[in-house]
Design an enzyme around this catalytic site. Structure first.
Site, PDB file in Angstrom:
ATOM      1  N   GLY A  72       0.891  -1.085   0.163  1.00  0.00           N
ATOM      2  CA  GLY A  72      -0.737  -0.316  -0.165  1.00  0.00           C
ATOM      3  C   GLY A  72       1.177   1.253  -0.157  1.00  0.00           C
ATOM      4  CB  CYS A 318       2.882   2.621   9.703  1.00  0.00           C
ATOM      5  SG  CYS A 318       2.157   1.346   8.569  1.00  0.00           S
TER       6      CYS A 318
HETATM    7  N1  PLP Z   1      -3.292   2.512   4.048  1.00  0.00           N
HETATM    8  C1  PLP Z   1      -4.312   2.071   5.007  1.00  0.00           C
HETATM    9  C2  PLP Z   1      -5.800   3.092   4.717  1.00  0.00           C
HETATM   10  C3  PLP Z   1      -3.619   1.186   5.895  1.00  0.00           C
HETATM   11  O1  PLP Z   1      -3.899   0.227   7.327  1.00  0.00           O
HETATM   12  C4  PLP Z   1      -2.725   0.840   5.776  1.00  0.00           C
HETATM   13  C5  PLP Z   1      -1.502   0.019   6.579  1.00  0.00           C
HETATM   14  O2  PLP Z   1      -1.450   0.206   7.719  1.00  0.00           O
HETATM   15  C6  PLP Z   1      -1.241   1.583   4.479  1.00  0.00           C
HETATM   16  C7  PLP Z   1      -2.133   2.573   3.403  1.00  0.00           C
HETATM   17  C8  PLP Z   1      -0.280   0.867   4.460  1.00  0.00           C
HETATM   18  O3  PLP Z   1      -0.239  -0.281   3.773  1.00  0.00           O
HETATM   19  P1  PLP Z   1       1.468  -1.266   3.427  1.00  0.00           P
HETATM   20  O4  PLP Z   1       1.646  -1.378   4.932  1.00  0.00           O
HETATM   21  O5  PLP Z   1       0.849  -2.639   2.492  1.00  0.00           O
HETATM   22  O6  PLP Z   1       2.533  -0.776   3.361  1.00  0.00           O
END
Ligand code: PLP
Length: 372
Positions: A72, A318
């Site tokens: 993402g 994150c």
């Molecule tokens: N966007 C949203 C709404 C998320 O919940 C997350 C991950 O928690 C991400 C983006 C990031 O995705 P990735 O972990 O695949 O980088």
């Protein structure tokens, strides 16, 4: 050793048996480089293209509109880099986006962009009126997520895309938390770009994709090879791509069952909770639930719950190191956002787990309230 209950599926999910079984041959038996033009390489390439078709079908897109990414965050970074090539100098971004979107907005600001932030209403919804007020003829891109990762609000993305398009801006939606619960159709939404991450729907971590509508030009992300139409160089992760193709097809097939089950689990959990104020918005998915426990810091409570056998989180994984409460809650005007904890349910969660989890929460909150 304690057996932990896991209620943090919004952070990540396990790989499903079907996705794992589909991926396995591509580690050893069919390990070939999909960019190799020989017959064996073409076996890997064919599997990649089958997976691309499944990913496209799951969101109502065409296969040539799907670009594989490492997840993402990468898809978001790529989508937002589009603004740099637009010739315009503004972007509109909702204030309840994931950190990846907000950080990309800040990066654009550092190269001269003006950021118009769009706030949610008290229900956590970004309204079309709010987008209309924020977007100008100079806006390159408008970014609003499909499902919020803290409270699960479902945004009216079709109307938001229309509001952005009225002023000539492109519309990008982060659909990372939407795949399990919502039927996604990019043509119906009329999204210009949409980001997806495999590990939120029972595919491996480190794989995802960006949908880019035909005719929308995105700049190259990685140079050095012809993969992904020369826009993202680097040998493709064939097993993960194959697994994601299976997992997204499965998510679409099981969506009704998944949402019914998540509603049942969420209701049973809330029913068994003696403390806390759940953030129940009008339009939300059932699998994500934030609860405010007034008087107890959410970070402290999450640690205490983990020690007592329940794994949940304060906000997105994150930003887990950050001491600030989830921005979504403060933006919605929720009182005591610093006292919130997020519980999220998944396809492996059982009714007895949520009841036991609620008992752990009750005991822990009671103990912390009594100052012990
Ligand atoms: N966007 C949203 C709404 C998320 O919940 C997350 C991950 O928690 C991400 C983006 C990031 O995705 P990735 O972990 O695949 O980088």
């Amino acid at each position: 050793m304690i057996e932990h209950i896991y209620l943090d599926y919004a952070a990540t999910t396990p790989v499903s048996d079907i996705a794992l079984a589909a991926a396995m041959p591509f580690y050893k038996t069919v390990f070939y480089n999909p960019s190799s033009t020989h017959a064996l390489g073409q076996k890997s390439a064919a599997a990649v293209e089958r997976a691309r078709e499944k990913c496209a079908a799951a969101i109502g897109a065409c296969a040539d509109e799907i670009y594989f990414t490492s997840g993402g965050t990468e898809a978001i970074n790529w989508a937002m880099s589009q603004a740099r090539t637009s010739g315009k100098k503004r972007i509109a971004v909702s204030t309840i986006e994931h950190d990846a979107v907000l950080a990309c907005a800040e990066a654009l600001k550092s190269v001269g962009f003006i950021i118009d932030y769009v706030k949610p209403d008290a229900q956590g919804i970004i309204t079309p009126e709010a987008v209309e007020n924020a977007v100008t003829e100079e806006t390159a891109l408008c970014c609003v997520m499909t499902v919020n990762n803290i409270v699960g609000t479902i945004q009216p993305v079709k109307q938001l895309a229309a509001a952005a398009h009225k002023k000539g801006a492109l519309f990008f939606t982060d659909a990372v938390q939407a795949v399990n619960s919502l039927e996604l159709n990019v043509k119906e939404i009329n999204a210009d770009m949409l980001a997806v991450s495999g590990h939120k729907f029972y595919a491996p971590k480190g794989i995802g994709f960006l949908y880019v509508k035909r005719g929308v030009k995105i700049p190259p992300l990685l140079k050095g090879g012809e993969q992904e139409k020369g826009l993202r160089a680097g040998t493709l992760d064939v097993p993960s791509i194959v697994a994601m193709g299976e997992a997204i097809e499965l998510a679409a097939d099981n969506r009704n069952k998944y949402t019914d089950r998540a509603s049942e689990l969420s209701a049973a959990f809330l029913n068994a909770l003696d403390y806390g104020t759940p953030i129940l918005c009008n339009q939300k998915t059932a699998d994500i639930l934030s609860v405010v426990f007034e008087g107890i810091n959410g970070g402290r409570l999450a640690v205490a719950l983990s020690l007592a056998g329940l794994c949940c989180s304060v906000g997105s994984a994150c930003s887990a190191g950050s001491a600030t409460p989830p921005r979504t809650l403060s933006e919605m005007g929720v009182e005591h956002p610093e006292c919130a904890v997020r519980f999220s349910f998944g396809s492996c969660t059982t009714l007895s787990e949520v009841k036991n989890a609620a008992a752990i929460v009750n005991e822990t909150v009671k103990r912390l309230n009594s100052g012990k």
